[in-house]
Structures are given as structure tokens and as C-alpha cells.
Design a protein around this motif. Sequence first.
Motif, PDB file in Angstrom:
ATOM      1  N   ILE A 258      -8.078  -0.247   4.692  1.00  0.00           N
ATOM      2  CA  ILE A 258      -7.647   0.202   3.360  1.00  0.00           C
ATOM      3  C   ILE A 258      -8.543  -0.408   2.284  1.00  0.00           C
ATOM      4  O   ILE A 258      -8.965   0.282   1.360  1.00  0.00           O
ATOM      5  CB  ILE A 258      -6.157  -0.143   3.121  1.00  0.00           C
TER       6      ILE A 258
ATOM      7  N   GLU B 280     -11.912   1.323   2.242  1.00  0.00           N
ATOM      8  CA  GLU B 280     -11.809   2.645   1.629  1.00  0.00           C
ATOM      9  C   GLU B 280     -11.730   2.565   0.099  1.00  0.00           C
ATOM     10  O   GLU B 280     -12.262   3.411  -0.595  1.00  0.00           O
ATOM     11  CB  GLU B 280     -10.580   3.399   2.160  1.00  0.00           C
ATOM     12  N   SER B 281     -11.062   1.540  -0.397  1.00  0.00           N
ATOM     13  CA  SER B 281     -10.888   1.415  -1.849  1.00  0.00           C
ATOM     14  C   SER B 281     -12.066   0.710  -2.511  1.00  0.00           C
ATOM     15  O   SER B 281     -12.128   0.595  -3.721  1.00  0.00           O
ATOM     16  CB  SER B 281      -9.588   0.688  -2.168  1.00  0.00           C
TER      17      SER B 281
ATOM     18  N   PHE C 188       0.841  -1.204   0.000  1.00  0.00           N
ATOM     19  CA  PHE C 188       0.000   0.000   0.000  1.00  0.00           C
ATOM     20  C   PHE C 188       0.871   1.248   0.000  1.00  0.00           C
ATOM     21  O   PHE C 188       2.039   1.201   0.385  1.00  0.00           O
ATOM     22  CB  PHE C 188      -0.914  -0.005   1.229  1.00  0.00           C
ATOM     23  N   SER C 189       0.286   2.354  -0.404  1.00  0.00           N
ATOM     24  CA  SER C 189       1.035   3.609  -0.395  1.00  0.00           C
ATOM     25  C   SER C 189       1.050   4.175   1.023  1.00  0.00           C
ATOM     26  O   SER C 189       0.204   3.844   1.850  1.00  0.00           O
ATOM     27  CB  SER C 189       0.401   4.620  -1.352  1.00  0.00           C
TER      28      SER C 189
ATOM     29  N   GLN D  11      -4.216   7.420   5.798  1.00  0.00           N
ATOM     30  CA  GLN D  11      -5.679   7.561   5.796  1.00  0.00           C
ATOM     31  C   GLN D  11      -6.327   6.480   6.649  1.00  0.00           C
ATOM     32  O   GLN D  11      -7.286   6.750   7.379  1.00  0.00           O
ATOM     33  CB  GLN D  11      -6.220   7.511   4.367  1.00  0.00           C
ATOM     34  N   ALA D  12      -5.813   5.253   6.575  1.00  0.00           N
ATOM     35  CA  ALA D  12      -6.351   4.166   7.391  1.00  0.00           C
ATOM     36  C   ALA D  12      -6.121   4.465   8.871  1.00  0.00           C
ATOM     37  O   ALA D  12      -7.013   4.250   9.702  1.00  0.00           O
ATOM     38  CB  ALA D  12      -5.701   2.838   7.006  1.00  0.00           C
TER      39      ALA D  12
ATOM     40  N   ASP E 298       0.252   7.085   1.782  1.00  0.00           N
ATOM     41  CA  ASP E 298      -0.994   7.851   1.928  1.00  0.00           C
ATOM     42  C   ASP E 298      -2.138   6.947   2.374  1.00  0.00           C
ATOM     43  O   ASP E 298      -2.953   7.334   3.220  1.00  0.00           O
ATOM     44  CB  ASP E 298      -1.365   8.553   0.616  1.00  0.00           C
ATOM     45  N   GLN E 299      -2.233   5.742   1.806  1.00  0.00           N
ATOM     46  CA  GLN E 299      -3.276   4.801   2.212  1.00  0.00           C
ATOM     47  C   GLN E 299      -3.115   4.406   3.677  1.00  0.00           C
ATOM     48  O   GLN E 299      -4.096   4.323   4.409  1.00  0.00           O
ATOM     49  CB  GLN E 299      -3.242   3.543   1.338  1.00  0.00           C
TER      50      GLN E 299
END
Length: 190
Positions: free
Chosen positions: A72, A75-76, A41-42, A48-49, A44-45
Motif C-alpha cells: 500500500i 502504491e501511494s 487503510f481503505s 488493490q494491494a 479499496d487500498q
Amino acid sequence: MILENDGEKFSEIMFGLAENYPGTNLTTNGLRMRFEAMKEFSIDQVGQAATKLLKTHRFNTMPTVGDFISTIHEESGDIPVEDRAEIEAGKVLDHLHRHGKMVIPEFEDPITKYLMSTRWRYCSWAAYVAESELKWWFKDFVRAYRAHTAVMDMGACLPPGLTRLAGQIGNWEDESLRLKFAPLEAAHAI
């Protein structure tokens, strides 16, 4: 994808989140393992998580890597196979309870469509399944759905003959399969 130079930012996220859970003790090895487990994952992910997990009252202790990954995926819009399988089993049961055996459903999900036309032929299954058997059918459906998903995911790696055979697992209505595997069934029955 988390890059090697995102280590400092990753540590900031983890230590920041840990402050919300008194008594949490993060170690260098633990951080390194979390970093490795979430590399797909990035940064940023992951951030955010962490923010979403920070806002939830679900946890009394520091969320695990699995909690991060689930968040994650949520969210996606990715739904884990297990959850998808349960949703699809629910759709089949909902159709059964609403329409009975007389209306053949049109399932959008290709795996559900496959399972309800090969492993369980909807009309004959719906005509004979007892209400008391549905909880067991639900579990069988989820197991078959997961297995079929795994076969589809591996399909590109398997030789054509094995892919065809794996796709036919559980389809005992096919006379050629029944004849082909009858000696094996007889041996196991002894």
C-alpha cells in the motif's frame, strides 16, 4: 479507513488471495487481527494491494499484514523511513565518490542537510573518512536519520526545551553541549 461494515468485503479479499497459496488456513481470529491491523487503510487500498500481491511471484505463502502495508505504501508513493534513510546515505556516498571533499553538496532532504551540516560536517568528514569506515558510517547515518525522523514526528508533543535538546543529540561540535555534558561523559569513562 476500513469501516466496520467492510468486514465481509475484507474477508472476501483475504479468502480470495488465500486460494492462490495452497495450504493456507485462515481463521476467524486471524482475519479479525488482520482487519484491525489494516484499519487505517481503505478497503479499496487493501483490495488493490491484494491484487498486486496476487500478481507477484515473490511469495510462496500467504502475504503477511506487513506485506500488505508495504505494498500500500509503495502504491501511494510513501517510502518507509528506513528506505529513505538508505537512499539518502547513498546520495551522500555518491557525492563523496564523484566529487570528493572539494564540492559541498546541496542536499534537498532536510534531515540529510541537517545531519551533514551538524553531526557530520561534510567537508571535514569527507577529508578524513576512510573507505574502510564507510560501511559503518552508512549504518550510523541510517540510525541517526531514523532517530531524527522520530524526533521530528514527536516534536509537536514535546516541551520546547526537550525538543531543542533532542534536535541537538549527536551534535557534539557545539561547544556549549560539550561543556554541558562533559561531567556525564567523564562519569561514563570511569
